[in-house]
Design a protein around this motif. Structure first.
Motif, PDB file in Angstrom:
ATOM      1  N   LEU A 169       0.662  -1.332  -0.035  1.00  0.00           N
ATOM      2  CA  LEU A 169       0.076  -0.132   0.022  1.00  0.00           C
ATOM      3  C   LEU A 169       0.894   1.294  -0.076  1.00  0.00           C
ATOM      4  O   LEU A 169       0.529   2.451  -0.674  1.00  0.00           O
TER       5      LEU A 169
ATOM      6  N   VAL B 106      -1.791   3.564  -6.903  1.00  0.00           N
ATOM      7  CA  VAL B 106      -3.171   3.790  -6.650  1.00  0.00           C
ATOM      8  C   VAL B 106      -3.664   3.463  -5.257  1.00  0.00           C
ATOM      9  O   VAL B 106      -3.211   2.421  -4.957  1.00  0.00           O
ATOM     10  N   SER B 107      -4.684   4.365  -4.844  1.00  0.00           N
ATOM     11  CA  SER B 107      -4.794   3.985  -3.422  1.00  0.00           C
ATOM     12  C   SER B 107      -5.914   2.873  -3.616  1.00  0.00           C
ATOM     13  O   SER B 107      -7.056   2.800  -4.339  1.00  0.00           O
ATOM     14  N   GLU B 108      -5.839   1.826  -2.588  1.00  0.00           N
ATOM     15  CA  GLU B 108      -6.767   0.876  -2.372  1.00  0.00           C
ATOM     16  C   GLU B 108      -7.134   0.398  -1.060  1.00  0.00           C
ATOM     17  O   GLU B 108      -5.966   0.919  -0.199  1.00  0.00           O
TER      18      GLU B 108
ATOM     19  N   ALA C  37      -8.658  -5.283  -0.126  1.00  0.00           N
ATOM     20  CA  ALA C  37      -8.696  -5.247  -1.441  1.00  0.00           C
ATOM     21  C   ALA C  37      -7.152  -5.388  -1.929  1.00  0.00           C
ATOM     22  O   ALA C  37      -6.863  -6.348  -2.933  1.00  0.00           O
ATOM     23  N   ALA C  38      -6.061  -4.964  -1.251  1.00  0.00           N
ATOM     24  CA  ALA C  38      -4.788  -5.440  -1.626  1.00  0.00           C
ATOM     25  C   ALA C  38      -4.398  -6.553  -1.265  1.00  0.00           C
ATOM     26  O   ALA C  38      -3.643  -7.182  -2.028  1.00  0.00           O
TER      27      ALA C  38
END
Length: 139
Positions: free
Chosen positions: A24, A29-31, A35-36
């Protein structure tokens, strides 16, 4: 030995969280963390979340031993300082006072950090670029 084994077990238990955290932090891209994790498992398989684990396992041993060695080395320096300040009559058996203990603990921490920085570098490289090296030893 028991402290080292305990550290190694703890490292193995929290390692997947560390892999997700590192991913992260380096992502463009922010996630969400879950989800990561799901993407990581899809990309690398279930064992992919342990990519780079041998390095911190060795590091657990290294940090415990270097903390101990650094603390003992600093105590030798403190006792030598007592001899310089108080002459041959310095009481070497006397426990460290608070300031001497603080110095010894700080020295041990610095000593351990210097010893473990290469291990952390290998861990981060293996987490962020798992296909760049065949194994931890090749990194």
């Amino acid at each position: 030995a028991a402290g080292t084994i305990g550290s190694m077990c703890g490292e193995a238990a929290v390692f997947p969280i560390d892999v997700v955290k590192t991913r992260l932090m380096t992502a463009t891209v922010s996630e969400a963390p879950m989800a990561a994790l799901a993407l990581l498992v899809r990309e690398r398989g279930p064992l992919g979340i342990y990519s780079g684990l041998p390095s911190p396992l060795c590091g657990a041993f290294l940090i415990k031993s270097s903390l101990f060695a650094g603390y003992e080395l600093s105590k030798v320096c403190v006792h030598a300082s007592r001899t310089v300040r108080h002459g041959r009559d310095a009481d070497m058996a006397r426990p460290l006072d608070k300031a001497e203990g603080l110095f010894s603990a700080a020295f041990a921490g610095i000593f351990a950090a210097m010893a473990t920085c290469p291990v952390d570098r290998v861990k981060i490289v293996m987490q962020t670029r798992p296909n760049a090296h065949a194994s931890t030893l090749h990194c």
